[in-house]
Every structure is written in C-alpha cells, then in structure tokens.
Scaffold this motif. Structure first.
Motif, PDB file in Angstrom:
ATOM      1  N   GLY A 174       0.890  -1.135   0.025  1.00  0.00           N
ATOM      2  CA  GLY A 174       0.003  -0.030   0.018  1.00  0.00           C
ATOM      3  C   GLY A 174       1.059   1.356  -0.074  1.00  0.00           C
ATOM      4  N   GLY A 179       3.834   0.331   2.474  1.00  0.00           N
ATOM      5  CA  GLY A 179       4.570  -0.689   2.442  1.00  0.00           C
ATOM      6  C   GLY A 179       5.495  -0.663   1.121  1.00  0.00           C
ATOM      7  N   ARG A 227      -2.177  -8.076  -1.980  1.00  0.00           N
ATOM      8  CA  ARG A 227      -3.442  -8.493  -2.147  1.00  0.00           C
ATOM      9  C   ARG A 227      -3.846  -8.260  -3.818  1.00  0.00           C
ATOM     10  NH1 ARG A 227      -8.241  -6.870   1.618  1.00  0.00           N
ATOM     11  NH2 ARG A 227      -7.682  -4.926   0.726  1.00  0.00           N
ATOM     12  N   SER A 230      -3.544  -3.145   7.209  1.00  0.00           N
ATOM     13  CA  SER A 230      -4.395  -1.946   7.654  1.00  0.00           C
ATOM     14  C   SER A 230      -4.713  -2.163   9.149  1.00  0.00           C
ATOM     15  CB  SER A 230      -5.554  -1.786   6.919  1.00  0.00           C
ATOM     16  OG  SER A 230      -5.389  -1.502   5.370  1.00  0.00           O
ATOM     17  N   LYS A 245       2.902   3.635  19.500  1.00  0.00           N
ATOM     18  CA  LYS A 245       2.600   4.156  18.411  1.00  0.00           C
ATOM     19  C   LYS A 245       1.268   4.525  18.443  1.00  0.00           C
ATOM     20  CE  LYS A 245       1.669   4.805  13.990  1.00  0.00           C
ATOM     21  NZ  LYS A 245       2.124   5.850  13.159  1.00  0.00           N
TER      22      LYS A 245
END
Ligand SMILES: NC(=O)c1ccc[n+]([C@@H]2O[C@H](COP(=O)([O-])OP(=O)(O)OC[C@H]3O[C@@H](n4cnc5c(N)ncnc54)[C@H](OP(=O)(O)O)[C@@H]3O)[C@@H](O)[C@H]2O)c1
Length: 317
Positions: free
Chosen positions: A14, A17, A36, A69, A183
């Motif tokens: 994404g 990534g 994916r 995600s 985070k």
C-alpha cells in the motif's frame, strides 16, 4: 546478518508498504513482495523484486515484514486460510521450514491484537518484532521514517541493519507489545495536532492573515515541527492527495481511546478529536487526506477556503 544471504518477504504494498519495500530493493536485498492487489506490487519488479501470487509463498523466507491496515487484516494475511502460516505448493513441501523465523509487523494495531499474533506465531516457531512506524510515504522517500520496536531484544539487534535500510531511526522500547502503545500515543498526538493546526490556521485566516504567512511564522517558531512543515502544502494550497486516510486515523484514535479505558486514563482531547474526525467522515469526506479537517473547520467558521497557490516547502527535500 548479511542482507544478501537473507530471503526477505514483504506483505502489503500500500502507500507505506510499497515505499518501505522499495528501499530494501534499492539496497540490493533478496526480496519477494506479496500484495492482495497484485498490480500495486508489480512496479517493484523493475528493481529486482520477485512478486508472489500468494502470501503463503513467503513462508520459506527468513524474515517477513507485514504492513497492512488493521489487526483483522494482519490476522487474515498471516493466520487466515491460505495465509502466511498455511503454506501450499512448493513452500509446503519444504520440510525444513514452513514458517519464517522472524515476522516484523509494522501496521498500527492494538496491544491485544499484537499479543495474540505473538502467540499464534510462537506455535509456528516464528518470533515477532512489533515495529510500527512514524512518517508517511513522502517521509520514507526522504529517508526520514522512524521505527519503534518491541519484542525480544536479540531479534531487534539481529534485524536492526535491515530496519536501518528503511529508516534511519529505530528505537527499541522493551519486551512484548510496548511499541504498540507508543505508536498509538503517537497517532493520538497526530490527530490532536492536525486538528489544532486547522483550528488556529482558520482563526488566523478569518482574522485576515493569509494561511501561507501564518504557517511560515508557525513553522519558524518554537511550535514548528517536521509535521507542521510537511502539512503546510495541504493547509495552504489544499493539496489533499491522500497520505493517510481519515479511516485509518479514526482507527488509531479509537485504539487510543480503548487503551485509555483499559489503563483508566482520561483522554479528553482525543475524544473531541475523534468526534471531529467522525463528523468529517459522516459528511462524506473520506477519500482525501485526513488534513481535510481544515475544510470542516472552515465550514464551521462560516468561511469558504480556496488554494492560495503560493509555493511552500514541505521541509522534506
Ligand atoms: N499512511 C501513513 O501516513 C501511515 C503512517 C504510519 C503508519 N501507518 C499505518 O500503516 C498501515 C498501512 O497504511 P497505508 O497508509 O499504507 O494503508 P493503505 O495504503 O490503505 O495500504 C493498506 C495495505 O494493506 C493491504 N490489505 C488491507 N487489508 C488486507 C487484507 N485483509 N488482506 C491482505 N492485504 C490487505 C492492502 O492491500 P490492497 O492493495 O489489496 O488493498 C494494502 O497493501 C496502517 O496500519 C496505517 O495505520 C500509515
């Protein structure tokens, strides 16, 4: 650990990534990427990256990174049917190893999800390094990403040279899932900060100060930051190309509010910010960058904003 001798797998190409994997590829790593939606990973092939058709093909790798995600997605892609841990074909026939030795999980997920993942992986002999990140895709390209890591210290030390290829900064904060709470806190601050920047920018504008002039001052003041600078093009010229979606930001503030309940810590600013993000999403503003909070703030203030079309730096060059 020699980067060439290692087989590295990557799950998730994404916004984040893709750019992270690209840095490993450019550094000459032996890298196989699964996404994916295969088409998003394919441009990496011209940098020598192998593209996997199934995530289970990565089971033979030594180290696998994961950047998807939510925890539901992490669990699906790692432990779901046909996932990383249920190799098929050639990977299943490799008797010696059917799961990677190390999983470096970089998505922003909950403490509970991360702990469950660690247990699932343990049963397959795979060690987990929790390694979420701070920065967006442009920050990665600029070589300014940072990791916050937790898990076995020896694993962190072993993969630190790989992390350094992606980001110059990698902090180790302790055992288990501690990196997740760091985070989560970071992204609660991110949400509150963007809302604060939007509020004061619209206040200054409505009082007569152009946004570029106001933010030039803020960026040079003691309140300026890497973040305020790289959000300046969005706030001045309304460049709302997605860096981070409102949906993912809402997920992270919800993780913060869940953690607040679990540890009995009031988070009043996070609660208000969560509702403001929700209002924006409820009004249909979901497809652009989360900094469209500026547009919502302008509407609530009775003004219409237009791009100022003034060249402004994002401070990342
Ligand atoms: N963007 C930022 O500024 C930023 C900064 C720090 C951390 N993060 C965190 O990093 C993570 C990724 O963010 P992003 O902005 O890169 O998101 P993104 O652009 O929406 O990418 C999400 C990736 O996850 C994959 N994915 C999602 N659900 C999946 C599933 N069930 N099975 C397999 N693959 C799945 C997507 O595959 P497809 O391509 O097939 O949809 C895509 O590769 C999130 O946890 C986010 O909170 C983001």
């Amino acid at each position: 650990m020699s980067k060439k001798a290692l087989r590295i797998g990557w799950i998730g190409a994404g916004r984040m990534g893709y750019e992270m994997a690209l840095r490993l590829a450019k550094a000459g790593c032996d890298l196989t990427v699964y996404n994916r939606t295969r088409a998003k990973a394919e441009p990496l092939a011209k940098y020598g990256v192998k593209i996997a058709g199934k995530v289970s093909e990565l089971a033979v790798c030594d180290v696998v990174f994961c950047m998807v995600s939510t925890y539901t997605d992490v669990k699906a892609v790692v432990a779901g049917k046909g996932g990383l841990l249920s190799p098929t074909g050639k990977a299943a026939r490799t008797v010696k190893r059917r799961a990677p030795r190390i999983l470096i999980e970089c998505s922003s997920i909950s403490l509970e999800g991360s702990a469950e993942l660690r247990e699932i992986l343990k049963a397959h002999g795979t060690e987990l390094l929790a390694a979420p990140v701070s920065g967006n895709a442009k920050v990665i390209k600029a070589g300014k990403l940072s990791f916050v890591c937790s898990g076995p210290r020896a694993v962190f030390d072993e993969v630190a040279p790989l992390l350094k290829l992606i980001a110059p900064a990698a902090s180790y904060v302790g055992e288990g899932e501690l990196a997740r709470i760091v985070k989560i806190c970071h992204n609660v601050l991110l949400g509150i900060t963007i809302q604060a920047l939007c509020e004061i920018t619209i206040l200054a504008q409505k009082a007569g100060v152009p946004r570029h002039a106001f933010l030039e001052f803020i960026n040079q003041s003691v309140m300026g930051s890497v973040f305020s600078r790289y959000k300046t093009p969005a706030l001045v010229n309304l460049d709302f190309k997605v860096t981070f979606t409102p949906t993912l930001l809402r997920k992270d503030i919800d993780l913060g509010l869940d953690a607040g309940r679990r540890f009995e810590v009031p988070l009043p600013l996070a609660s208000v910010t969560r509702d403001l993000i929700q209002s924006m999403m409820g009004a249909g503003m979901t497809e652009q960058d989360f900094s469209t909070l500026l547009v919502q703030q302008a509407r609530a203030s009775g003004i219409e904003i237009k791009p100022e079309n003034v060249p402004v730096s994002d401070g990342l060059a």
